[in-house]
Scaffold this active site. Structure first.
Site, PDB file in Angstrom:
ATOM      1  N   GLU A  46      -7.514  29.256  49.398  1.00  9.31           N
ATOM      2  CA  GLU A  46      -8.206  30.050  50.205  1.00  9.31           C
ATOM      3  C   GLU A  46     -10.154  29.870  50.053  1.00  9.31           C
ATOM      4  O   GLU A  46     -10.334  30.451  51.121  1.00  9.31           O
ATOM      5  CB  GLU A  46      -8.416  31.672  49.282  1.00  9.31           C
ATOM      6  CG  GLU A  46      -6.214  31.773  48.985  1.00  9.31           C
ATOM      7  CD  GLU A  46      -5.900  30.926  47.522  1.00  9.31           C
ATOM      8  OE1 GLU A  46      -5.347  32.310  47.309  1.00  9.31           O
ATOM      9  OE2 GLU A  46      -6.388  30.215  47.981  1.00  9.31           O
ATOM     10  N   ALA A 148      22.521   8.475  43.264  1.00  6.62           N
ATOM     11  CA  ALA A 148      23.082   8.007  44.156  1.00  6.62           C
ATOM     12  C   ALA A 148      24.274   7.647  43.878  1.00  6.62           C
ATOM     13  O   ALA A 148      24.480   6.494  43.378  1.00  6.62           O
ATOM     14  CB  ALA A 148      22.426   7.239  45.515  1.00  6.62           C
ATOM     15  N   SER A 162      24.316  -1.697  40.975  1.00  9.37           N
ATOM     16  CA  SER A 162      23.664  -0.970  41.910  1.00  9.37           C
ATOM     17  C   SER A 162      22.728  -1.005  42.867  1.00  9.37           C
ATOM     18  O   SER A 162      22.803  -0.015  43.647  1.00  9.37           O
ATOM     19  CB  SER A 162      23.635  -0.186  40.704  1.00  9.37           C
ATOM     20  OG  SER A 162      22.541  -0.378  40.441  1.00  9.37           O
ATOM     21  N   TRP A 164      22.660  -1.786  47.043  1.00  8.64           N
ATOM     22  CA  TRP A 164      22.078  -0.352  46.389  1.00  8.64           C
ATOM     23  C   TRP A 164      22.720   0.454  47.040  1.00  8.64           C
ATOM     24  O   TRP A 164      24.053   0.250  47.908  1.00  8.64           O
ATOM     25  CB  TRP A 164      20.491  -0.273  47.352  1.00  8.64           C
ATOM     26  CG  TRP A 164      19.510  -1.184  47.178  1.00  8.64           C
ATOM     27  CD1 TRP A 164      19.373  -2.357  47.542  1.00  8.64           C
ATOM     28  CD2 TRP A 164      18.689  -0.427  46.147  1.00  8.64           C
ATOM     29  NE1 TRP A 164      17.777  -2.616  46.627  1.00  8.64           N
ATOM     30  CE2 TRP A 164      17.918  -1.725  46.328  1.00  8.64           C
ATOM     31  CE3 TRP A 164      18.542   0.327  44.836  1.00  8.64           C
ATOM     32  CZ2 TRP A 164      16.314  -1.778  45.450  1.00  8.64           C
ATOM     33  CZ3 TRP A 164      17.364   0.280  44.322  1.00  8.64           C
ATOM     34  CH2 TRP A 164      16.317  -0.922  44.505  1.00  8.64           C
ATOM     35  N   ASP A 194      19.585  -2.396  34.452  1.00 12.26           N
ATOM     36  CA  ASP A 194      18.441  -2.356  36.086  1.00 12.26           C
ATOM     37  C   ASP A 194      16.754  -2.556  35.512  1.00 12.26           C
ATOM     38  O   ASP A 194      16.073  -3.252  36.340  1.00 12.26           O
ATOM     39  CB  ASP A 194      18.436  -1.044  36.509  1.00 12.26           C
ATOM     40  CG  ASP A 194      19.503  -0.401  36.916  1.00 12.26           C
ATOM     41  OD1 ASP A 194      20.676  -1.458  36.562  1.00 12.26           O
ATOM     42  OD2 ASP A 194      19.927   1.064  36.969  1.00 12.26           O
ATOM     43  N   SER A 298      24.491  14.982  29.391  1.00  7.22           N
ATOM     44  CA  SER A 298      23.671  15.647  27.860  1.00  7.22           C
ATOM     45  C   SER A 298      23.198  16.765  28.326  1.00  7.22           C
ATOM     46  O   SER A 298      23.084  17.737  28.197  1.00  7.22           O
ATOM     47  CB  SER A 298      23.184  14.758  26.987  1.00  7.22           C
ATOM     48  OG  SER A 298      22.645  15.407  26.279  1.00  7.22           O
TER      49      SER A 298
END
Length: 361
Positions: A46, A148, A162, A164, A194, A298
């Site tokens: 503002e 994914a 993994s 992709w 990874d 979890s």
């Protein structure tokens, strides 16, 4: 208001723990001032709009995505600035959930004869500040589970590969999600398998953004190797351990600029609720959880997930030993499943993105 919402999005990732707000001042159907929230301690949206408008603000109409603050914090109250500037109308997309404001800003403006209009594009405004709303009312960060998967629900092949699952466009969008988040969280197995960078690469020199979210590794037994890539990337890394750290370990992690947070463990795992509370005290308002299955399971088991963003690739991986996105104990009956509300489906090239908010069972 649509312009104000667009401006508010420009503040995401830059102003936490403050809300991301956009403001537009109009007079005689012409925009005379506009702005969005600046980093903490600097001007609110503002004020930026009012300063840009100058004397043209008198008799004008302000469109703002969040109810103006009416208290002294790092900066003076915006309500007084609006009143002093002579603004005649204010359109508010949503009420500020902050207990120190929540309706008081609106009442103060109305008390000075300013016309107030509430609720324009309210749902969009709430989505922009969903993390702020949870944090300011509970002291806990907003948790988004992102993953994914293949069409048959796999996040990797049986060998663990993994790269992709999702395509380029989806991965670019994930970097935008990282930029908007205060922290990225993964489990230690993700680091071991990874060895990810866990950085935001959506701009800046060399493709790496200047602002990097805090990287959080959940490591119950302290297995994160000192050679992990996360320790050599820009930004800070926090190791959440479920046991006491030895002096030797503490010294080693200090050398790689990693902070260690010792937490109690539950059934051999880090107490995630206590971790989120501790992160809240550090003004971490939003966390993007990127895996793996044990950590996500979890979080779901303990009811700690607020939002889900799942990318679904049109591929079939197969294999009974191939990993799925969410582990944990799960539920015994489909009726007890975690159900998403306000579900959206978007397309990124061949991939689909399904997002939604965790509802009550």
């Amino acid at each position: 208001m649509e312009q104000a919402l667009s401006l508010a999005k420009l503040a995401l990732g830059q102003v936490s723990p403050n809300p991301a707000v956009g403001a537009v001042l109009v007079k005689n159907d012409v925009i005379v001032g506009q702005g969005y929230t600046q980093p903490p301690g600097s001007s609110h949206a503002e004020i930026v709009a009012l300063e840009q408008a100058g004397e043209q603000a008198r008799g004008g109409t302000m469109y703002v995505t969040l109810e103006p603050c009416c208290h002294y914090g790092r900066t003076p109250p915006c309500t007084q600035a609006i009143i002093n500037a002579g603004v005649s109308e204010v359109h508010l997309a949503m009420r500020d959930p902050n207990p120190r404001v929540c309706g008081r800003g609106k009442d103060e403006l109305e008390g000075k004869g300013i016309k107030i209009y509430m609720g324009e594009h309210e749902e969009e405004a709430k989505e922009i500040n969903e993390a702020y709303a949870k944090f300011i009312t509970t002291g806990m960060p907003f948790v988004t589970a992102k993953f994914a998967i293949s069409l048959d629900g796999k996040i990797a092949t049986r060998s663990g590969d993994s790269k992709w699952i999702s395509g380029d466009e989806a991965r670019k969008y994930v970097h935008n999600l990282r930029y908007a988040a205060d922290a990225i969280m993964v489990g230690v197995n993700t680091v071991l398998v990874d060895d990810p960078y866990l950085t935001c690469r959506c701009g800046g020199k060399g493709g790496t953004a200047r602002k990097q979210p805090l990287r959080i590794i959940i490591d119950s037994r302290g297995r994160t190797p000192l050679t992990a890539r996360v320790f050599s990337e820009p930004g800070k890394t926090l190791l959440a351990l479920g046991r006491s750290v030895t002096p030797e370990e503490a010294g080693a992690f200090t050398q790689v600029s990693a902070e260690v947070l010792e937490l109690p463990s539950q059934e051999g795992q880090v107490d995630l609720e206590n971790l989120l509370k501790a992160l809240g005290t550090r003004e971490i308002t939003s966390i993007l959880v990127e895996g793996g299955g044990t950590l996500l399971g979890s979080l779901f088991d303990h009811g700690l997930v607020d939002k889900v963003i799942a990318f679904i690739a049109p591929i079939i991986v197969g294999g009974k030993e191939a990993k799925t996105a969410v582990g944990g104990k799960g539920v015994e009956k489909v009726l007890d499943s975690v159900r998403l509300q306000r579900v959206k489906v978007e397309r990124f090239a061949q991939d689909l993105m399904v997002s939604g908010y965790v509802g009550t069972k």
